[in-house]
Design a protein around this motif. Structure first.
Motif, PDB file in Angstrom:
ATOM      1  N   GLY A  42       9.042 -15.760  12.281  1.00 43.95           N
ATOM      2  CA  GLY A  42       8.379 -16.747  12.725  1.00 43.95           C
ATOM      3  C   GLY A  42       8.700 -17.192  14.083  1.00 43.95           C
ATOM      4  N   TYR A  43      10.929 -16.938  14.387  1.00 43.12           N
ATOM      5  CA  TYR A  43      11.224 -17.310  15.296  1.00 43.12           C
ATOM      6  C   TYR A  43      10.858 -16.274  16.507  1.00 43.12           C
ATOM      7  CZ  TYR A  43      15.014 -17.285  19.170  1.00 43.12           C
ATOM      8  OH  TYR A  43      15.768 -17.566  20.141  1.00 43.12           O
ATOM      9  N   ASP A  44      10.387 -15.308  16.628  1.00 42.44           N
ATOM     10  CA  ASP A  44       9.546 -14.350  17.269  1.00 42.44           C
ATOM     11  C   ASP A  44       8.513 -14.716  17.503  1.00 42.44           C
ATOM     12  OD1 ASP A  44       8.012 -11.242  17.682  1.00 42.44           O
ATOM     13  OD2 ASP A  44      10.197 -11.092  17.871  1.00 42.44           O
ATOM     14  N   VAL A  45       7.788 -15.356  16.893  1.00 40.20           N
ATOM     15  CA  VAL A  45       6.292 -15.368  17.139  1.00 40.20           C
ATOM     16  C   VAL A  45       6.462 -17.106  17.980  1.00 40.20           C
ATOM     17  CG1 VAL A  45       3.881 -16.210  16.769  1.00 40.20           C
ATOM     18  CG2 VAL A  45       5.278 -14.678  15.175  1.00 40.20           C
ATOM     19  N   SER A  82      10.009  -1.916  10.414  1.00 45.02           N
ATOM     20  CA  SER A  82       9.037  -3.497  11.174  1.00 45.02           C
ATOM     21  C   SER A  82       9.643  -4.241  11.463  1.00 45.02           C
ATOM     22  CB  SER A  82       8.265  -4.157   9.935  1.00 45.02           C
ATOM     23  OG  SER A  82       6.629  -3.249   9.557  1.00 45.02           O
ATOM     24  N   PHE A  83      11.181  -4.379  10.793  1.00 44.88           N
ATOM     25  CA  PHE A  83      11.662  -5.335  11.020  1.00 44.88           C
ATOM     26  C   PHE A  83      12.683  -4.859  12.373  1.00 44.88           C
ATOM     27  CE2 PHE A  83      17.009  -7.152  10.493  1.00 44.88           C
ATOM     28  CZ  PHE A  83      16.348  -8.689  10.631  1.00 44.88           C
ATOM     29  N   MET A  84      13.318  -4.198  12.270  1.00 48.52           N
ATOM     30  CA  MET A  84      13.937  -3.118  13.184  1.00 48.52           C
ATOM     31  C   MET A  84      13.181  -3.058  14.137  1.00 48.52           C
ATOM     32  SD  MET A  84      17.095  -1.131  13.300  1.00 48.52           S
ATOM     33  CE  MET A  84      17.496  -0.332  14.460  1.00 48.52           C
ATOM     34  N   LEU A  85      11.870  -2.812  14.586  1.00 51.07           N
ATOM     35  CA  LEU A  85      10.814  -3.083  15.819  1.00 51.07           C
ATOM     36  C   LEU A  85      11.528  -3.824  16.082  1.00 51.07           C
ATOM     37  CD1 LEU A  85       7.379  -0.932  14.641  1.00 51.07           C
ATOM     38  CD2 LEU A  85       8.540  -0.693  17.320  1.00 51.07           C
ATOM     39  N   PHE A  86      10.596  -5.483  15.790  1.00 48.46           N
ATOM     40  CA  PHE A  86      10.895  -6.547  16.476  1.00 48.46           C
ATOM     41  C   PHE A  86      11.739  -7.102  16.336  1.00 48.46           C
ATOM     42  CE2 PHE A  86      10.132  -8.220  12.072  1.00 48.46           C
ATOM     43  CZ  PHE A  86      10.897  -9.289  12.306  1.00 48.46           C
ATOM     44  N   THR A  87      13.165  -6.943  16.427  1.00 54.41           N
ATOM     45  CA  THR A  87      14.288  -7.396  16.458  1.00 54.41           C
ATOM     46  C   THR A  87      14.950  -6.715  17.667  1.00 54.41           C
ATOM     47  OG1 THR A  87      14.754  -6.615  14.548  1.00 54.41           O
ATOM     48  CG2 THR A  87      15.209  -8.625  14.350  1.00 54.41           C
ATOM     49  N   MET A  90      16.758 -16.532  25.256  1.00 54.85           N
ATOM     50  CA  MET A  90      16.302 -16.916  23.630  1.00 54.85           C
ATOM     51  C   MET A  90      15.602 -15.805  23.248  1.00 54.85           C
ATOM     52  SD  MET A  90      15.651 -20.370  23.037  1.00 54.85           S
ATOM     53  CE  MET A  90      14.399 -20.629  22.500  1.00 54.85           C
ATOM     54  N   PHE A  91      15.473 -14.937  24.021  1.00 54.51           N
ATOM     55  CA  PHE A  91      15.407 -13.572  23.514  1.00 54.51           C
ATOM     56  C   PHE A  91      16.786 -12.428  22.799  1.00 54.51           C
ATOM     57  CE2 PHE A  91      12.041 -14.505  25.480  1.00 54.51           C
ATOM     58  CZ  PHE A  91      10.674 -14.166  24.786  1.00 54.51           C
ATOM     59  N   PHE A  92      18.050 -12.756  23.524  1.00 56.98           N
ATOM     60  CA  PHE A  92      18.950 -12.027  23.384  1.00 56.98           C
ATOM     61  C   PHE A  92      19.318 -12.378  21.584  1.00 56.98           C
ATOM     62  CE2 PHE A  92      19.842 -11.964  28.107  1.00 56.98           C
ATOM     63  CZ  PHE A  92      19.360 -10.500  28.726  1.00 56.98           C
ATOM     64  N   VAL A  93      18.887 -13.714  21.514  1.00 56.30           N
ATOM     65  CA  VAL A  93      19.785 -13.487  19.742  1.00 56.30           C
ATOM     66  C   VAL A  93      19.390 -13.512  19.208  1.00 56.30           C
ATOM     67  CG1 VAL A  93      18.995 -15.935  18.293  1.00 56.30           C
ATOM     68  CG2 VAL A  93      19.491 -16.986  20.739  1.00 56.30           C
ATOM     69  N   ALA A  94      17.790 -12.495  19.613  1.00 59.90           N
ATOM     70  CA  ALA A  94      17.641 -11.588  18.246  1.00 59.90           C
ATOM     71  C   ALA A  94      18.560 -10.806  17.574  1.00 59.90           C
ATOM     72  CB  ALA A  94      16.092 -10.588  18.663  1.00 59.90           C
ATOM     73  N   ALA A  95      20.027 -10.535  19.089  1.00 60.32           N
ATOM     74  CA  ALA A  95      20.659  -9.579  18.470  1.00 60.32           C
ATOM     75  C   ALA A  95      21.618  -9.649  16.785  1.00 60.32           C
ATOM     76  CB  ALA A  95      22.279  -8.902  19.295  1.00 60.32           C
ATOM     77  N   TYR A 142       8.354 -19.301   7.443  1.00 59.37           N
ATOM     78  CA  TYR A 142       7.880 -18.627   9.109  1.00 59.37           C
ATOM     79  C   TYR A 142       8.449 -20.214   9.616  1.00 59.37           C
ATOM     80  CZ  TYR A 142       4.232 -16.982  11.569  1.00 59.37           C
ATOM     81  OH  TYR A 142       3.177 -16.928  12.966  1.00 59.37           O
ATOM     82  N   SER A 143       7.212 -20.577   9.347  1.00 65.94           N
ATOM     83  CA  SER A 143       7.928 -22.831   9.947  1.00 65.94           C
ATOM     84  C   SER A 143       9.017 -22.710  10.480  1.00 65.94           C
ATOM     85  CB  SER A 143       6.974 -23.430   8.831  1.00 65.94           C
ATOM     86  OG  SER A 143       5.925 -23.232   8.804  1.00 65.94           O
ATOM     87  N   VAL A 144       9.966 -22.309   9.395  1.00 64.77           N
ATOM     88  CA  VAL A 144      11.667 -22.457  10.036  1.00 64.77           C
ATOM     89  C   VAL A 144      11.737 -21.881  11.183  1.00 64.77           C
ATOM     90  CG1 VAL A 144      14.360 -22.723   8.803  1.00 64.77           C
ATOM     91  CG2 VAL A 144      11.703 -23.167   7.321  1.00 64.77           C
ATOM     92  N   GLY A 145      11.236 -20.483  10.988  1.00 70.28           N
ATOM     93  CA  GLY A 145      11.617 -19.533  11.989  1.00 70.28           C
ATOM     94  C   GLY A 145      11.181 -20.039  13.870  1.00 70.28           C
ATOM     95  N   GLY A 146       9.929 -21.288  13.422  1.00 72.65           N
ATOM     96  CA  GLY A 146       9.468 -21.877  14.726  1.00 72.65           C
ATOM     97  C   GLY A 146      10.079 -23.005  14.872  1.00 72.65           C
TER      98      GLY A 146
END
Length: 444
Positions: free
Chosen positions: A35-38, A93-98, A178-183, A155-159
């Motif tokens: 959700g965060y990613d979207v 999938s998880f690896m790909l999007f993070t 905001m994208f570096f946080v994905a580490a 999903y909503s919590v991620g948003g």
């Protein structure tokens, strides 16, 4: 003495234990990251427009790349996970999007941004159906809807996390952090691989009885399985059916109405999540208030999914979905009326509850319409039509906003898909009630 134990039956008849709660928790955690990613894209959009000098249609197209990826990911990872296992499908999938979300922070041009967002979309699209399928498998039938809604609320919590971080980070440090946080979620991967169980159905089909027995022992510790005992997994989905089957048995009208509702609902979810902060900033709301609106939208989504599921069990899903879409049309139209901030957040909360929340109710409506042998096909097609709506949403938003209509007019136009959905689901509800009445008459 050798026993044959049907895993599905055992899960349905046993209490919902700690091991299953662990599956709910891990799947919800995965969906928070998903959700965060979207939703992170909507939080950074106003900054990207300013920094890269994008027109609104260009910015809308930029958002659509991740959604193209999601459609592609759902098509690829569903069948792939049937071959390599749900756990591996989820991990890839998880690896790909993070990783690709992390790399998005290094993008220096719209073209680089698009490529990383497309790859991230593939991962997001692959994760969700596999997490839902795994959760479905470990939840007893009586709790399945509730557990999937609980998991989906991640999903909503991620948003909400994306909006909250945006308020703290973007004004001071710009959009890249905001994208570096994905580490951080990457550190979760070893935990996921260690703790998340493989699908029991997959292990049994692969003849891996010992592994399946170890997992089954955690679901039912009192079972005491012997070497001779065999676990079996009664296929609940049946063979994959043809698309034509969805239109048989007087289901044509209802199938088409569901597709219309899916298309419009996902169009709205992604239109609002992509453009709401930018539109509100242009209307004169402060940056913090515009990002808080995204928080309200997702908080509403979480509330709507859980409340809608409960109301649907009490009053019947079709009625609740019609009511939700009417409320969505009214609340989206009202956003444009330059409201005081508190009232704006309340209206956006209702819009979130009745769009993001209604997505899950639509999935449940599809599952109730089709019998087991065509259910997977029904869900796949409805979801695919919805994904087209998801791609259209941000792009259409960019084109409409470039026309520079007054704010009120923009949100009145934005509310049209919700009104169309309400009408489609009203036709669906009437057709459903007629069909049920005809079946009762025939039985009498």
């Amino acid at each position: 003495m050798m026993r044959t134990i049907d895993v599905n039956e055992a899960i349905d008849n046993n209490p919902f234990g700690g091991f299953q709660w662990l599956v709910v928790g891990l799947c919800a955690l995965l969906l928070i990251v998903d959700g965060y990613d979207v939703f992170v894209a909507g939080t950074v959009l106003p900054t990207l427009i300013a920094e890269w000098g994008l027109s609104k249609p260009q910015a809308g197209a930029l958002q659509a790349w991740a959604l193209f990826g999601m459609m592609f990911g759902a098509l690829v990872f569903g069948p792939l996970a049937d071959r390599i296992g749900r756990k591996k499908g989820i991990a890839i999938s998880f690896m790909l999007f993070t990783v690709s979300t992390l790399l998005t922070g290094f993008a220096n041009s719209p073209d680089q941004f698009k490529v990383f967002r497309f790859i991230a979309g593939i991962g997001c699209g692959g994760l969700m159906p596999n997490a839902v399928a795994l959760m479905n498998e470990y939840a007893p039938k009586r709790l399945r809807g509730t557990m999937v809604a609980l998991m989906f609320s991640g999903y909503s919590v991620g948003g909400m996390v994306a909006a909250g971080l945006g308020i703290g980070l973007i004004p001071q440090y710009g959009w890249k952090p905001m994208f570096f946080v994905a580490a951080l979620p990457l550190l979760l991967l070893p935990v996921v691989l260690w703790k998340l169980p493989e699908s029991l159905g997959f292990l049994i089909r692969q003849g891996q009885q010992e592994k399946a027995k170890r997992i089954y022992g955690k679901i039912d510790p009192s079972a005491r399985l012997g070497d001779d005992d065999r676990l079996v997994f009664a296929e609940t989905n049946g063979a994959s059916a043809s698309v034509a089957e969805l239109f048989r048995h007087q289901r044509t009208l209802r199938t088409l109405m569901l597709w219309v509702a899916f298309f419009c609902c996902l169009l709205l979810v992604y239109l609002l999540s992509s453009w709401l902060p930018k539109v509100l900033q242009e209307a004169g709301y402060a940056e913090k208030a515009s990002l808080l609106s995204l928080f309200s939208l997702n908080f509403g989504g979480m509330f709507g999914a859980i409340a809608g599921g409960w109301l649907g069990d009490r009053f019947g899903l079709p009625k609740v979905v019609v009511g939700f879409f009417v409320a969505a049309a009214a609340s989206i139209a009202l956003i444009g009326f330059n409201l005081p901030a508190v009232l704006l957040f309340l209206i956006v909360f209702v819009a979130g509850a009745t769009t993001i929340g209604t997505q899950i109710l639509l999935y449940a409506s599809v599952a109730q319409l089709y019998n087991l042998s065509v259910r997977s096909t029904g869900l796949g097609w409805a979801s695919g039509v919805g994904r087209i709506g998801a791609i259209v949403g941000p792009t259409l938003g960019g084109v409409l906003l470039a026309m520079e209509f007054p704010l009120q007019q923009n949100f009145l136009i934005f509310s049209i898909p919700a009104a169309v959905s309400a009408l489609a689901m009203l036709v669906f509800a009437i057709s459903n009630a007629r069909r049920a009445g005809a079946v009762q008459l025939a039985a009498a």
